[in-house]
Scaffold this motif. Structure first.
Motif, PDB file in Angstrom:
ATOM      1  N   UNK A   1       0.823  -1.215   0.000  1.00  0.00           N
ATOM      2  CA  UNK A   1       0.000   0.000   0.000  1.00  0.00           C
ATOM      3  C   UNK A   1       0.855   1.262   0.000  1.00  0.00           C
ATOM      4  N   UNK A   2       2.000   1.185   0.656  1.00  0.00           N
ATOM      5  CA  UNK A   2       2.913   2.327   0.714  1.00  0.00           C
ATOM      6  C   UNK A   2       3.805   2.414  -0.519  1.00  0.00           C
ATOM      7  N   UNK A   3       3.616   1.483  -1.453  1.00  0.00           N
ATOM      8  CA  UNK A   3       4.340   1.428  -2.719  1.00  0.00           C
ATOM      9  C   UNK A   3       5.855   1.291  -2.535  1.00  0.00           C
ATOM     10  N   UNK A   4       6.212   0.452  -1.569  1.00  0.00           N
ATOM     11  CA  UNK A   4       7.625   0.150  -1.341  1.00  0.00           C
ATOM     12  C   UNK A   4       8.184  -0.660  -2.498  1.00  0.00           C
ATOM     13  N   UNK A   5       7.350  -1.508  -3.080  1.00  0.00           N
ATOM     14  CA  UNK A   5       7.753  -2.346  -4.206  1.00  0.00           C
ATOM     15  C   UNK A   5       6.615  -2.347  -5.228  1.00  0.00           C
ATOM     16  N   UNK A   6       6.898  -2.737  -6.465  1.00  0.00           N
ATOM     17  CA  UNK A   6       5.854  -2.767  -7.496  1.00  0.00           C
ATOM     18  C   UNK A   6       4.715  -3.709  -7.109  1.00  0.00           C
ATOM     19  N   UNK A   7       3.501  -3.325  -7.477  1.00  0.00           N
ATOM     20  CA  UNK A   7       2.318  -4.094  -7.074  1.00  0.00           C
ATOM     21  C   UNK A   7       2.333  -5.528  -7.594  1.00  0.00           C
ATOM     22  N   UNK A   8       3.025  -5.786  -8.689  1.00  0.00           N
ATOM     23  CA  UNK A   8       3.052  -7.156  -9.216  1.00  0.00           C
ATOM     24  C   UNK A   8       3.844  -8.117  -8.322  1.00  0.00           C
ATOM     25  N   UNK A   9       4.647  -7.584  -7.409  1.00  0.00           N
ATOM     26  CA  UNK A   9       5.369  -8.444  -6.468  1.00  0.00           C
ATOM     27  C   UNK A   9       4.482  -8.898  -5.310  1.00  0.00           C
ATOM     28  N   UNK A  10       3.420  -8.171  -5.056  1.00  0.00           N
ATOM     29  CA  UNK A  10       2.583  -8.439  -3.882  1.00  0.00           C
ATOM     30  C   UNK A  10       2.072  -9.880  -3.814  1.00  0.00           C
ATOM     31  N   UNK A  11       1.451 -10.426  -4.872  1.00  0.00           N
ATOM     32  CA  UNK A  11       0.947 -11.804  -4.749  1.00  0.00           C
ATOM     33  C   UNK A  11       2.046 -12.827  -4.474  1.00  0.00           C
ATOM     34  N   UNK A  12       3.193 -12.640  -5.095  1.00  0.00           N
ATOM     35  CA  UNK A  12       4.293 -13.593  -4.892  1.00  0.00           C
ATOM     36  C   UNK A  12       4.825 -13.486  -3.467  1.00  0.00           C
ATOM     37  N   UNK A  13       4.986 -12.263  -2.966  1.00  0.00           N
ATOM     38  CA  UNK A  13       5.477 -12.082  -1.605  1.00  0.00           C
ATOM     39  C   UNK A  13       4.463 -12.597  -0.579  1.00  0.00           C
ATOM     40  N   UNK A  14       3.185 -12.435  -0.865  1.00  0.00           N
ATOM     41  CA  UNK A  14       2.155 -13.000   0.018  1.00  0.00           C
ATOM     42  C   UNK A  14       2.234 -14.526   0.029  1.00  0.00           C
ATOM     43  N   UNK A  15       2.390 -15.122  -1.150  1.00  0.00           N
ATOM     44  CA  UNK A  15       2.545 -16.578  -1.218  1.00  0.00           C
ATOM     45  C   UNK A  15       3.785 -17.028  -0.447  1.00  0.00           C
ATOM     46  N   UNK A  16       4.845 -16.259  -0.561  1.00  0.00           N
ATOM     47  CA  UNK A  16       6.078 -16.590   0.159  1.00  0.00           C
ATOM     48  C   UNK A  16       5.849 -16.596   1.668  1.00  0.00           C
ATOM     49  N   UNK A  17       5.279 -15.523   2.214  1.00  0.00           N
ATOM     50  CA  UNK A  17       5.121 -15.469   3.675  1.00  0.00           C
ATOM     51  C   UNK A  17       4.108 -16.489   4.177  1.00  0.00           C
ATOM     52  N   UNK A  18       3.212 -16.919   3.319  1.00  0.00           N
ATOM     53  CA  UNK A  18       2.261 -17.975   3.715  1.00  0.00           C
ATOM     54  C   UNK A  18       2.951 -19.327   3.891  1.00  0.00           C
TER      55      UNK A  18
END
Length: 141
Positions: free
Chosen positions: A79-96
């Motif tokens: 949300x704070x745009x620290x990284x590109x939005x396309x990384x979000x799903x992959x990073x979420x899958x990673x932390x899961x």
């Protein structure tokens, strides 16, 4: 004024190239043996901890809203745009993957190559670059 612990961020960001390299090496030489399976688990675990530690330091330093979970750390930084939005799903899958790796490790299939290993090295490197750019953008050199 923000207090961002750049020293601690840097220590964690410096781990990313090694983690990405190990992931690539594991993928290239996968042999279904226990040693590589355990190395894969450790690489995934280090990737999770690195991403969430960096995210937490950014949340604390820039006084973003409090995170209630590992997924929340990713979502807040997205949300704070620290990284590109396309990384979000992959990073979420990673932390899961944290719970299966750390708490349910006895059920983890160590002799199978995890499909995320194919994409994570590039994602982690993009994450690293994006965080560094965000820090420059928000704090200057």
């Amino acid at each position: 004024m923000y207090y961002v612990n750049r020293e601690q961020l840097e220590l964690r960001l410096q781990c990313i190239p090694s983690i990405a390299q190990v992931m690539r090496e594991i993928q290239a030489s996968w042999d279904h043996k226990m040693v590589q399976g355990l190395a894969q688990e450790r690489a995934l675990h280090l990737a999770i901890e690195t991403v969430t530690d960096v995210g937490s330091y950014l949340i604390d330093g820039f006084i973003m809203r409090d995170a209630s979970s590992y997924e929340d750390i990713i979502e807040i930084n997205a949300q704070e745009q620290v990284f590109p939005k396309e990384l979000t799903p992959v990073l979420l899958d990673l932390v899961r993957l944290r719970r299966p790796l750390v708490q349910e490790y006895f059920q983890w299939t160590s002799r199978e190559l995890h499909p995320m290993l194919a994409i994570l090295p590039d994602v982690l490197e993009q994450f690293d670059v994006s965080v560094r750019q965000y820090l420059v953008q928000e704090l200057g050199a």
